[in-house]
Design an enzyme around this catalytic site. Structure first.
Site, PDB file in Angstrom:
ATOM      1  CB  CYS A 251      -0.913   0.007   1.231  1.00  0.00           C
ATOM      2  SG  CYS A 251      -1.763   1.584   1.437  1.00  0.00           S
TER       3      CYS A 251
ATOM      4  CG  ASP B 281      -2.821  14.235  -5.333  1.00  0.00           C
ATOM      5  OD1 ASP B 281      -3.760  13.558  -4.895  1.00  0.00           O
ATOM      6  OD2 ASP B 281      -2.225  13.958  -6.407  1.00  0.00           O
TER       7      ASP B 281
ATOM      8  CG  HIS C 161      -4.625  -0.209   5.021  1.00  0.00           C
ATOM      9  ND1 HIS C 161      -3.971   0.202   3.883  1.00  0.00           N
ATOM     10  CD2 HIS C 161      -5.650  -0.978   4.612  1.00  0.00           C
ATOM     11  CE1 HIS C 161      -4.572  -0.307   2.829  1.00  0.00           C
ATOM     12  NE2 HIS C 161      -5.596  -1.037   3.248  1.00  0.00           N
TER      13      HIS C 161
ATOM     14  CG  ASN D 212     -12.442   9.982  -5.586  1.00  0.00           C
ATOM     15  OD1 ASN D 212     -13.500  10.554  -5.809  1.00  0.00           O
ATOM     16  ND2 ASN D 212     -11.269  10.470  -5.979  1.00  0.00           N
TER      17      ASN D 212
ATOM     18  CG  HIS E 232      -4.268   3.918   3.288  1.00  0.00           C
ATOM     19  ND1 HIS E 232      -3.225   3.341   4.009  1.00  0.00           N
ATOM     20  CD2 HIS E 232      -4.758   4.919   4.078  1.00  0.00           C
ATOM     21  CE1 HIS E 232      -3.108   3.962   5.177  1.00  0.00           C
ATOM     22  NE2 HIS E 232      -4.030   4.933   5.236  1.00  0.00           N
TER      23      HIS E 232
ATOM     24  CG  HIS F 261      -6.902   8.996  -0.303  1.00  0.00           C
ATOM     25  ND1 HIS F 261      -7.000   7.660  -0.631  1.00  0.00           N
ATOM     26  CD2 HIS F 261      -7.158   9.685  -1.436  1.00  0.00           C
ATOM     27  CE1 HIS F 261      -7.301   7.549  -1.917  1.00  0.00           C
ATOM     28  NE2 HIS F 261      -7.412   8.772  -2.427  1.00  0.00           N
TER      29      HIS F 261
HETATM   30  P1  5GP Z   1      -7.894   8.460  -5.560  1.00  0.00           P
HETATM   31  O1  5GP Z   1      -7.999   8.400  -7.050  1.00  0.00           O
HETATM   32  O2  5GP Z   1      -7.652   7.089  -4.985  1.00  0.00           O
HETATM   33  O3  5GP Z   1      -9.024   9.173  -4.902  1.00  0.00           O
HETATM   34  O4  5GP Z   1      -6.650   9.377  -5.248  1.00  0.00           O
HETATM   35  C1  5GP Z   1      -5.345   8.917  -5.106  1.00  0.00           C
HETATM   36  C2  5GP Z   1      -4.484  10.144  -5.168  1.00  0.00           C
HETATM   37  O5  5GP Z   1      -3.205   9.810  -4.663  1.00  0.00           O
HETATM   38  C3  5GP Z   1      -4.286  10.678  -6.586  1.00  0.00           C
HETATM   39  O6  5GP Z   1      -4.756  12.012  -6.637  1.00  0.00           O
HETATM   40  C4  5GP Z   1      -2.788  10.571  -6.801  1.00  0.00           C
HETATM   41  O7  5GP Z   1      -2.263  11.673  -7.527  1.00  0.00           O
HETATM   42  C5  5GP Z   1      -2.242  10.509  -5.397  1.00  0.00           C
HETATM   43  N1  5GP Z   1      -1.015   9.739  -5.249  1.00  0.00           N
HETATM   44  C6  5GP Z   1      -0.788   8.472  -5.698  1.00  0.00           C
HETATM   45  N2  5GP Z   1       0.437   8.056  -5.359  1.00  0.00           N
HETATM   46  C7  5GP Z   1       1.010   9.088  -4.665  1.00  0.00           C
HETATM   47  C8  5GP Z   1       2.294   9.263  -4.056  1.00  0.00           C
HETATM   48  O8  5GP Z   1       3.155   8.389  -4.069  1.00  0.00           O
HETATM   49  N3  5GP Z   1       2.516  10.454  -3.438  1.00  0.00           N
HETATM   50  C9  5GP Z   1       1.577  11.437  -3.403  1.00  0.00           C
HETATM   51  N4  5GP Z   1       1.907  12.573  -2.762  1.00  0.00           N
HETATM   52  N5  5GP Z   1       0.361  11.310  -3.962  1.00  0.00           N
HETATM   53  C10 5GP Z   1       0.090  10.148  -4.592  1.00  0.00           C
HETATM   54 ZN    ZN Z   2      -2.413   1.517   3.576  1.00  0.00          ZN
END
Ligand code: 5GP
Ligand code: ZN
Length: 113
Positions: free
Chosen positions: A4, A30, A46, A86, A97, A99
């Site tokens: 993760c 992000d 988690h 989301n 995970h 967020h």
């Molecule tokens: P989701 O699409 O799951 O709602 O959002 C996941 C978010 O995590 C995305 O906006 C993506 O840009 C961000 N993200 C994914 N991997 C990383 C990372 O390694 N570091 C950071 N800072 N953001 C990440």
């Molecule tokens: Zn996690």
């Protein structure tokens, strides 16, 4: 949890600057910002998303959101912010995970999507 990305960021296995940290959560920028300020509030424990959240996880999340009301000024969000969580396939969740996206730093669209 193994494999993760957010657990790895929380543990330090993947290095990332924390904009904020306390016992319950971290806040990071992000990597692919969708607004002038785009932060991710990530609970340290988690859990995958809002679809199978337990009572304990609900309590943790409530504490995180309450803390946000104390620190949003320090995060540069004095004019307000939007939060997005989301959950699942139709929402295009990509990291399982839980967020909270925190968006702001500019006038956001009055359309939600
Ligand atoms: P989701 O699409 O799951 O709602 O959002 C996941 C978010 O995590 C995305 O906006 C993506 O840009 C961000 N993200 C994914 N991997 C990383 C990372 O390694 N570091 C950071 N800072 N953001 C990440
Ligand atoms: Zn996690």
């Amino acid at each position: 949890m193994k494999d993760c990305v957010f657990c790895k960021i929380i543990s330090g296995e993947i290095s990332s600057k924390f904009e904020y940290e306390d016992e319950n959560m971290i806040i990071i920028k992000d990597i692919n910002p969708q607004a002038t300020i785009h932060l991710l509030l990530i609970p340290k424990k988690h859990f995958s998303n809002l679809m199978d959240i337990t009572e304990e996880q609900t309590e943790i999340l409530a504490q995180c959101l309450k803390k946000l009301s104390h620190i949003y000024l320090d995060l540069g969000l004095d004019r307000g912010f939007r939060i997005v969580c989301n959950s699942g396939l139709d929402a295009c969740q990509s990291v399982y995970h839980l967020h909270i996206h925190i968006l702001g730093g500019e006038l956001l669209s009055d359309k939600m999507a």
